[in-house]
Scaffold this motif. Structure first.
Motif, short mmCIF file in Angstrom:
data_model
loop_
_atom_site.label_atom_id
_atom_site.label_comp_id
_atom_site.label_asym_id
_atom_site.label_seq_id
_atom_site.Cartn_x
_atom_site.Cartn_y
_atom_site.Cartn_z
N MET A 1 0.80 -1.20 0.00
CA MET A 1 0.00 0.00 0.00
C MET A 1 0.84 1.27 0.00
SD MET A 1 -3.27 -0.73 2.34
CE MET A 1 -2.35 -1.59 3.59
N PHE A 79 1.19 -5.69 0.58
CA PHE A 79 -0.15 -5.18 0.92
C PHE A 79 -0.20 -4.76 2.39
CE2 PHE A 79 -4.51 -5.69 2.44
CZ PHE A 79 -5.24 -5.02 1.47
N GLY A 98 -2.35 7.74 15.40
CA GLY A 98 -3.79 7.54 15.54
C GLY A 98 -4.47 8.85 15.92
N THR A 99 -5.79 8.87 15.81
CA THR A 99 -6.53 10.11 16.01
C THR A 99 -6.29 10.74 17.38
OG1 THR A 99 -8.24 8.86 14.89
CG2 THR A 99 -8.74 11.12 15.44
N ALA A 100 -6.36 9.90 18.41
CA ALA A 100 -6.21 10.44 19.76
C ALA A 100 -4.83 11.04 19.93
CB ALA A 100 -6.45 9.34 20.79
N HIS A 102 -2.99 12.10 17.42
CA HIS A 102 -2.92 13.23 16.49
C HIS A 102 -3.40 14.52 17.14
CE1 HIS A 102 -2.97 15.34 12.64
NE2 HIS A 102 -4.17 15.78 12.96
N ARG A 136 -1.14 3.31 13.50
CA ARG A 136 -2.36 4.05 13.78
C ARG A 136 -3.03 3.42 14.97
NH1 ARG A 136 -2.81 8.45 9.97
NH2 ARG A 136 -1.91 7.73 8.04
N CYS A 137 -2.66 3.87 16.13
CA CYS A 137 -3.23 3.44 17.40
C CYS A 137 -2.67 2.10 17.87
CB CYS A 137 -4.75 3.34 17.36
SG CYS A 137 -5.44 3.21 19.01
N ASP B 236 -10.12 1.13 14.30
CA ASP B 236 -10.48 2.51 14.54
C ASP B 236 -9.52 3.14 15.54
OD1 ASP B 236 -11.57 4.83 15.48
OD2 ASP B 236 -13.48 3.97 16.10
N PRO B 237 -8.68 4.08 15.10
CA PRO B 237 -7.72 4.65 16.04
C PRO B 237 -8.45 5.44 17.12
CG PRO B 237 -7.48 5.67 13.86
CD PRO B 237 -8.60 4.70 13.76
N VAL B 320 -8.34 -2.04 6.44
CA VAL B 320 -9.46 -2.57 5.67
C VAL B 320 -9.77 -4.02 6.07
CG1 VAL B 320 -8.14 -3.43 3.68
CG2 VAL B 320 -10.46 -2.55 3.34
N ASP B 478 -7.95 20.40 9.52
CA ASP B 478 -6.83 19.48 9.65
C ASP B 478 -7.31 18.08 10.05
OD1 ASP B 478 -3.90 18.79 10.15
OD2 ASP B 478 -4.78 18.44 12.13
N ARG B 481 -8.59 16.48 7.00
CA ARG B 481 -7.44 16.10 6.17
C ARG B 481 -6.75 14.86 6.75
NH1 ARG B 481 -2.55 15.74 6.48
NH2 ARG B 481 -2.57 16.55 8.59
N TYR B 482 -6.63 14.85 8.07
CA TYR B 482 -6.00 13.72 8.75
C TYR B 482 -6.70 12.40 8.43
CZ TYR B 482 -5.15 10.33 12.36
OH TYR B 482 -4.88 9.16 13.00
N PHE B 483 -8.03 12.40 8.53
CA PHE B 483 -8.77 11.15 8.29
C PHE B 483 -8.65 10.70 6.84
CE2 PHE B 483 -11.19 11.99 12.29
CZ PHE B 483 -10.87 10.80 12.89
N ASP B 485 -6.18 11.32 4.87
CA ASP B 485 -4.82 10.83 4.70
C ASP B 485 -4.74 9.38 5.18
OD1 ASP B 485 -2.02 11.19 4.14
OD2 ASP B 485 -1.74 11.11 6.32
N PHE B 486 -5.35 9.14 6.33
CA PHE B 486 -5.42 7.78 6.88
C PHE B 486 -6.09 6.84 5.87
CE2 PHE B 486 -7.88 4.51 9.05
CZ PHE B 486 -7.01 4.01 10.00
N GLU B 489 -4.16 5.97 2.69
CA GLU B 489 -3.17 4.92 2.94
C GLU B 489 -3.82 3.55 3.04
OE1 GLU B 489 0.29 4.81 3.67
OE2 GLU B 489 0.22 6.71 2.59
N GLU B 490 -5.01 3.51 3.64
CA GLU B 490 -5.62 2.23 3.96
C GLU B 490 -6.56 1.70 2.90
OE1 GLU B 490 -4.57 0.46 6.30
OE2 GLU B 490 -3.36 1.92 7.38
N CYS B 492 -7.86 -0.20 -0.10
CA CYS B 492 -7.20 -1.34 -0.74
C CYS B 492 -6.93 -1.05 -2.20
CB CYS B 492 -8.04 -2.61 -0.59
SG CYS B 492 -9.35 -2.75 -1.79
#
Ligand SMILES: Cc1cc2nc3c(=O)[nH]c(=O)nc-3n(C[C@H](O)[C@H](O)[C@H](O)COP(=O)(O)O)c2cc1C
Ligand code: SF4
Ligand code: FES
Lengths: 170, 634
Positions: A1, A79, A98-100, A102, A136-137, B236-237, B320, B478, B481-483, B485-486, B489-490, B492
């Motif tokens: 990826m 992958f 990860g979001t938290a 970030h 990510r987390c 889910d982060p 994914v 931001d 944008r962050y999500f 960007d995540f 990347e993810e 498939c």
């Protein structure tokens, strides 16, 4: 990826081949994973644990042994983001983006790491001391921003502490 | 020994119940889930062993996570004749003092005490009398269940986390564990089990919220070698309830899967755990071995002809793969690309056979439902969402941690009462639910009762229960944008709308954040978002625009400030703000000057300092360090 996992042009495959212990690999595939194709991802994880990355000779051997084309193995290895086809550094920095983390300033930690080590995500320092891998987390959001170096967890790190933390790793 | 009957379980329960409620010695329970370990619980444990290892009057034990991650390492201490007391932030340097404080009965370390436990009995314990009966509560020590963080909580999925040693099956049994399995095996017909789950109204806790009973019933109808899969990919982060359950109470998930096996008619189970959770895998392996040795897993369980085997597989870092069809492909050793669900996985899933896939928390809820009845469970919650839900509170919130509350509790209660509000007197801006597939909910909707339906109405989703609180220092553009960007990347990459659409949206957002936004960008984002939502193949793509759409809906002014005024009001997007020192507020303490890595700040002691914008790299160290709010974002 992500492009970061491409094989580096400078990796010397001939010398790496010598480093792979095929007898050990054989036992691993047979005994631990009973040669079952469904266990491919876990076999790759075991190989990476052993060599710190996925050496190509080990993968071609694996392909022949469990009877799937090397291209399929390459597909799987590229992958999933935890696999690396290039040798990694002595210390792996897993920086949580990860979001938290970030919203608690992980991006600034990433920039600080870049300022100090001059590497981006997926890259290794020239002296092979560090490889930076973002994750990510890791489920420790309460301690964010979190940075894991090898197996050590560093929680609630401040931008100005990054230097000191890195100093603990040779 | 192989367990054959309820009576066998009760015998273990009686024996172990004494150890968990009435130990002969002082028992020190150290919370050693990942969050505790990250805060130093291993060192606390090692030091405790070194100090008291030879003392027969003290037992050093481990347990899972009590939920209050902010205060880790948490250590619970109990002894005959005394209330159970939870000490907080017990790093290795404090453990000896904490134990001595408890043992001596002085309780002088009031500031270290989180609370005393009023009632440790779990929801599945049917035949236990209050072990605290007759004890005089301590004076001036808050009751754990009454402090705001625990006040509204009802622990069903988390019933044993932090109360038992996760590596000891006996302790799980002592708290009523495996009785539901015994009931399902010996007293109920499979259809009756499914009916009970239907009656409970239990909806999947992994994100989609599909009714579990209906899924079980459809899977049971299809012929083939059926599989039971547990989705422990938790991608889910910001959500970590599944990790906490697996690390603190692995048997609850195993028992839930076993019951699903009985009800659906399946003898093989798989748990797919994400790669980032090594401790969860370790605890699961131990739990599976123990259940096998007691005859609760394996062939001819409890003397019946029901057989069930569980295999653990680990992911390798692909978000994914949390999607059901991708997960099944990954379990088969392939790349995790979702497939279209013209044929549902309950008919043709793993290895092209009928497959029932549920989330960790969904399974953990099953044993209490079977034991206490679906109607009992349905008695909690709202019209459309029954029972309780675990939420992980993180981001800009005082009490980060895990809370389990009945559905329908308001966001305000969760964020401000249980969560203790936003730290450092900053202003609350939004709470993000549902992870990369969810949305950001502004202050105006804080009184919203949280359930599947209501969250969807405001453009977000329940998701797996992550709640990330954002304050005035969070830039919503931001975040969007962050999500993306995540997700870029993810993704498939197999379908166009998702692969290309997300990339285009990300490009626009990156430009906006870099100060290169144009008029019409917002509308373009909305148009692209609608396309990605409508035409992507799997849930990753169809939900990907949610964070963008909700931030545009509720924080359009922030987008406009970026595009028209070239300003980032929150001070996040570097091209759109600079720091200045407010001479009125600056006391000249010099902390910022000392910390600045660029030597960009100078000034005389006790006089307002000056910041050189040419040297400043906007790392924000000074902004965080200043105690007088003198570093201003302009
Ligand atoms: C991109 C994507 C990621 C997902 N990740 C997870 C996950 O990490 N854990 C999970 O339980 N469900 C996840 N899901 C939802 C699953 O597809 C599935 O609906 C769920 O696991 C079913 O279990 P439940 O009915 O018990 O919730 C994800 C879905 C999508 C589209
Ligand atoms: S929507 Fe995205 S993640 Fe899902 S199948 Fe399409 S490209 Fe893959
Ligand atoms: S977001 Fe960083 S640990 Fe969860």
């Amino acid at each position: 990826m992500s492009e970061a996992h491409a094989v580096r042009p400078d990796s010397d495959e001939a010398s790496l081949a010598e480093a792979v212990d095929f007898v050990e690999l054989d036992t691993l595939i047979d005994d631990e994973f009973s040669k079952d194709k469904e266990n491919l991802i876990m076999m790759l994880q075991a190989i990476q644990r052993r060599y710190n990355y996925l050496p190509k000779p080990a993968l071609t051997y694996l392909a022949a042994k469990i009877g799937i084309p090397y291209s399929k193995i390459y597909e799987v290895a590229t992958f999933y983001s935890t696999f690396s086809l290039a040798p990694r550094g002595r210390n792996i920095i897993s920086l949580c983006l990860g979001t938290a983390c970030h919203v608690r300033g992980a991006e600034r930690i990433r920039e600080r790491l870049h300022d100090i080590l001059h590497i981006d995500d997926g890259q290794t320092t020239d002296d092979k001391r560090f490889t930076l891998e973002s994750v990510r987390c890791i489920g420790c959001c309460s301690l964010g921003p979190v940075m894991k170096i090898n197996e050590d967890m560093h929680g609630r790190i401040a931008t100005d502490e990054v230097d000191k933390v890195l100093g603990h790793y040779e | 020994m192989k367990i054959q009957s309820l009576e066998d379980l009760r015998a273990i329960s009686r024996k172990t119940g004494k150890a968990i409620y009435h130990p002969d010695a002082v028992k020190v329970n150290i919370g050693m889930a990942s969050c505790g370990l990250a805060a130093g619980a291993q060192a606390t444990h090692d030091r405790a062993k070194a100090e008291f290892g030879n003392d027969t009057g003290i037992m050093i034990c481990q347990t899972g996570c009590l939920g209050f991650c902010e205060q880790e390492p948490l250590v619970e201490i109990m002894a005959p004749g005394k209330p159970r007391v939870i000490y907080k932030n017990i790093t290795e340097d404090k453990i000896a003092d904490a134990v001595n404080d408890y043992r001596s009965g002085a309780f002088e370390k009031k500031k270290w005490i989180l609370g005393q436990m009023k009632n440790p009995v779990g929801i599945t314990e049917t035949d236990v009398s209050d072990p605290q009966a007759g004890l005089t509560p301590l004076e001036d020590v808050p009751v754990l269940e009454e402090i705001p963080f625990y006040g509204k909580q009802v622990k069903i999925a988390l019933r044993n986390c932090g109360y038992i040693n996760p590596d000891a099956i006996e302790e799980y049994i002592a708290r009523g564990g495996y009785q539901a399995l015994m009931k399902a095996l010996k007293e109920m017909k499979p259809a009756a089990i499914i009916d009970e789950v239907k009656t409970s109204g239990l909806r999947g806790r992994g994100g989609g919220g599909f009714p579990a009973g209906t899924k079980w019933a459809t899977c049971a109808k299809h012929h083939g070698t059926r599989s039971i899969i547990c989705n422990a990919d938790e991608g889910d982060p910001g959500a970590y309830m599944d990790r906490s359950i697996l690390e603190g109470d692995p048997h609850s998930v195993i028992e839930g899967m076993l019951i699903a096996g009985v009800a659906i008619g399946s003898s093989r189970g798989f748990i797919y755990v994400r790669n980032e959770y090594p401790l969860a895998v370790k605890r699961l392996v131990t739990a599976i071995k123990q259940a096998e040795s007691l005859g609760l897993l394996g062939d001819n369980i409890a003397g019946t002809d029901f057989c069930f085997h569980i295999k653990i597989s680990t992911g390798a870092g692909a978000f994914v793969c949390g999607e059901s069809t991708a997960l099944m492909a990954s379990l088969e050793g392939k790349v995790g690309r979702p497939r279209a669900k013209y044929v549902h996985t309950v008919e043709k899933g793993f290895r092209d056979n009928p497959t029932n896939l549920n989330n960790v928390e969904t399974y953990a809820n099953v044993p209490p439902i079977v034991l206490k009845g679906g109607a009992w469970y349905a008695g909690m919650g709202t019209a459309d969402s029954k029972g309780t839900k675990v939420f992980s509170l993180c981001g800009k919130i005082n009490n980060t941690g895990l809370v389990e509350v009945p559905m329908g509790v308001s966001l305000r209660d969760i964020v401000f009462e249980l969560g203790g509000g936003v730290p450092k007197k900053k202003r609350f801006k939004a709470v993000q639910t549902g992870g990369p597939s969810g949305g950001c909910i502004p202050e105006a909707y804080l009184d919203l009762p949280v359930d599947f339906q209501r969250l969807a109405e405001v453009g977000s989703i329940m998701g797996s229960g992550g709640m990330i609180v954002m304050d005035q220092d969070t830039c919503m553009v931001d975040v969007a944008r962050y999500f993306l960007d995540f997700l870029k990347e993810e993704s498939c990459g197999q379908c166009n709308p998702c692969r290309e659409g997300i990339k285009q949206m990300l490009g626009i957002l990156t430009d906006i954040c870099a100060g290169k936004g144009k008029d019409g960008d917002i509308e373009l984002l909305e148009e692209l978002g609608t396309m990605v939502q409508g035409f992507s193949l799997c849930g990753l793509g169809t939900a990907a625009p949610n964070p963008v759409m909700t931030t545009i809906r509720y924080f359009r002014d922030e987008y406009e400030a970026h595009i028209r005024d070239r300003k980032c009001p929150a001070g996040v997007c570097k091209a759109l703000f600079h720091y200045e020192i407010d001479p009125e507020a600056c006391t000249g303490c010099g902390v910022c000057a000392k910390k600045c890595p660029q030597d960009a700040i100078a000034g005389e002691k006790k006089k307002p300092h000056l910041l050189d914008p040419d040297k400043c790299i906007k790392c924000g160290i000074c902004y965080d360090a200043c105690k007088f709010d003198a570093i201003a974002i302009r």
